[in-house]
Each structure stands twice: as structure tokens, then as C-alpha cells.
Design a protein around this motif. Sequence first.
Motif, PDB file in Angstrom:
ATOM      1  N   ALA A 286       0.836  -1.202   0.000  1.00 43.45           N
ATOM      2  CA  ALA A 286       0.000   0.000   0.000  1.00 43.45           C
ATOM      3  C   ALA A 286       0.871   1.253   0.000  1.00 43.45           C
ATOM      4  O   ALA A 286       0.602   2.205  -0.747  1.00 43.45           O
ATOM      5  N   ASP A 287       1.909   1.268   0.830  1.00 39.88           N
ATOM      6  CA  ASP A 287       2.829   2.409   0.841  1.00 39.88           C
ATOM      7  C   ASP A 287       3.499   2.581  -0.513  1.00 39.88           C
ATOM      8  O   ASP A 287       3.655   3.701  -1.006  1.00 39.88           O
ATOM      9  N   GLN A 288       3.898   1.489  -1.120  1.00 43.44           N
ATOM     10  CA  GLN A 288       4.552   1.551  -2.422  1.00 43.44           C
ATOM     11  C   GLN A 288       3.622   2.136  -3.479  1.00 43.44           C
ATOM     12  O   GLN A 288       4.041   2.947  -4.307  1.00 43.44           O
ATOM     13  N   LEU A 289       2.355   1.752  -3.447  1.00 45.10           N
ATOM     14  CA  LEU A 289       1.388   2.283  -4.412  1.00 45.10           C
ATOM     15  C   LEU A 289       1.190   3.785  -4.243  1.00 45.10           C
ATOM     16  O   LEU A 289       1.137   4.527  -5.230  1.00 45.10           O
ATOM     17  N   VAL A 290       1.083   4.232  -3.007  1.00 44.24           N
ATOM     18  CA  VAL A 290       0.909   5.667  -2.743  1.00 44.24           C
ATOM     19  C   VAL A 290       2.122   6.430  -3.254  1.00 44.24           C
ATOM     20  O   VAL A 290       1.997   7.467  -3.910  1.00 44.24           O
ATOM     21  N   ARG A 291       3.295   5.891  -3.005  1.00 41.61           N
ATOM     22  CA  ARG A 291       4.520   6.563  -3.432  1.00 41.61           C
ATOM     23  C   ARG A 291       4.685   6.502  -4.950  1.00 41.61           C
ATOM     24  O   ARG A 291       5.181   7.443  -5.558  1.00 41.61           O
ATOM     25  N   ASP A 292       4.268   5.383  -5.545  1.00 39.66           N
ATOM     26  CA  ASP A 292       4.298   5.283  -7.009  1.00 39.66           C
ATOM     27  C   ASP A 292       3.416   6.353  -7.645  1.00 39.66           C
ATOM     28  O   ASP A 292       3.713   6.850  -8.725  1.00 39.66           O
ATOM     29  N   TYR A 293       2.332   6.687  -6.990  1.00 36.87           N
ATOM     30  CA  TYR A 293       1.439   7.730  -7.478  1.00 36.87           C
ATOM     31  C   TYR A 293       2.063   9.116  -7.278  1.00 36.87           C
ATOM     32  O   TYR A 293       2.025   9.967  -8.164  1.00 36.87           O
ATOM     33  N   ALA A 294       2.638   9.357  -6.107  1.00 35.82           N
ATOM     34  CA  ALA A 294       3.120  10.688  -5.743  1.00 35.82           C
ATOM     35  C   ALA A 294       4.387  11.095  -6.495  1.00 35.82           C
ATOM     36  O   ALA A 294       4.537  12.270  -6.863  1.00 35.82           O
ATOM     37  N   LEU A 295       5.289  10.165  -6.725  1.00 36.29           N
ATOM     38  CA  LEU A 295       6.572  10.519  -7.331  1.00 36.29           C
ATOM     39  C   LEU A 295       6.450  11.172  -8.718  1.00 36.29           C
ATOM     40  O   LEU A 295       7.085  12.200  -8.955  1.00 36.29           O
ATOM     41  N   PRO A 296       5.654  10.637  -9.632  1.00 34.90           N
ATOM     42  CA  PRO A 296       5.545  11.314 -10.936  1.00 34.90           C
ATOM     43  C   PRO A 296       4.936  12.714 -10.835  1.00 34.90           C
ATOM     44  O   PRO A 296       5.274  13.605 -11.622  1.00 34.90           O
ATOM     45  N   HIS A 297       4.069  12.927  -9.854  1.00 34.24           N
ATOM     46  CA  HIS A 297       3.481  14.250  -9.673  1.00 34.24           C
ATOM     47  C   HIS A 297       4.537  15.239  -9.179  1.00 34.24           C
ATOM     48  O   HIS A 297       4.559  16.392  -9.619  1.00 34.24           O
ATOM     49  N   LEU A 298       5.400  14.785  -8.292  1.00 33.44           N
ATOM     50  CA  LEU A 298       6.483  15.645  -7.836  1.00 33.44           C
ATOM     51  C   LEU A 298       7.442  15.950  -8.988  1.00 33.44           C
ATOM     52  O   LEU A 298       7.921  17.080  -9.124  1.00 33.44           O
TER      53      LEU A 298
END
Length: 62
Positions: free
Chosen positions: A26-38
Motif C-alpha cells: 500500500a505504501d509503495q502504491l501511494v509513493r508510485d502515485y506521488a513521485l511522478p506528480h512531484l
Amino acid sequence: MIDLQRGEHLTLMREFTRGKRDGDVADQLVRDYALPHLEADLRWLDTAEARMGQLVNNGGQE
């Protein structure tokens, strides 16, 4: 201001990347989402900085 924001984004990206190695799925999915936005925000900051440079160099004239 742009440099400060860029630094904050880079710090978050490092934290998120580190969390992908250590976190659960779950943490990995959230971070996978956030990184491209950053990353997109960083590109926008670069563009904004370039545009402001154009304003300075052109005296605000287009």
C-alpha cells in the motif's frame, strides 16, 4: 522561492523513494502515485524559472 520549493520537492522525492524500498505494498502504491506528480511539479518549476528569466531579460516586454 522557486529554489526553496525545488528543495522541498527533492527532499520529498528522496523520502518517498526510500519508503518504496521499506514500505508495504500500500505504501509503495501511494509513493508510485506521488513521485511522478512531484517530478511534474519540478519540471513546471524549471519552466516557471525560465519564464521569469525571460521577463527580467526582456524588461517585461513580450
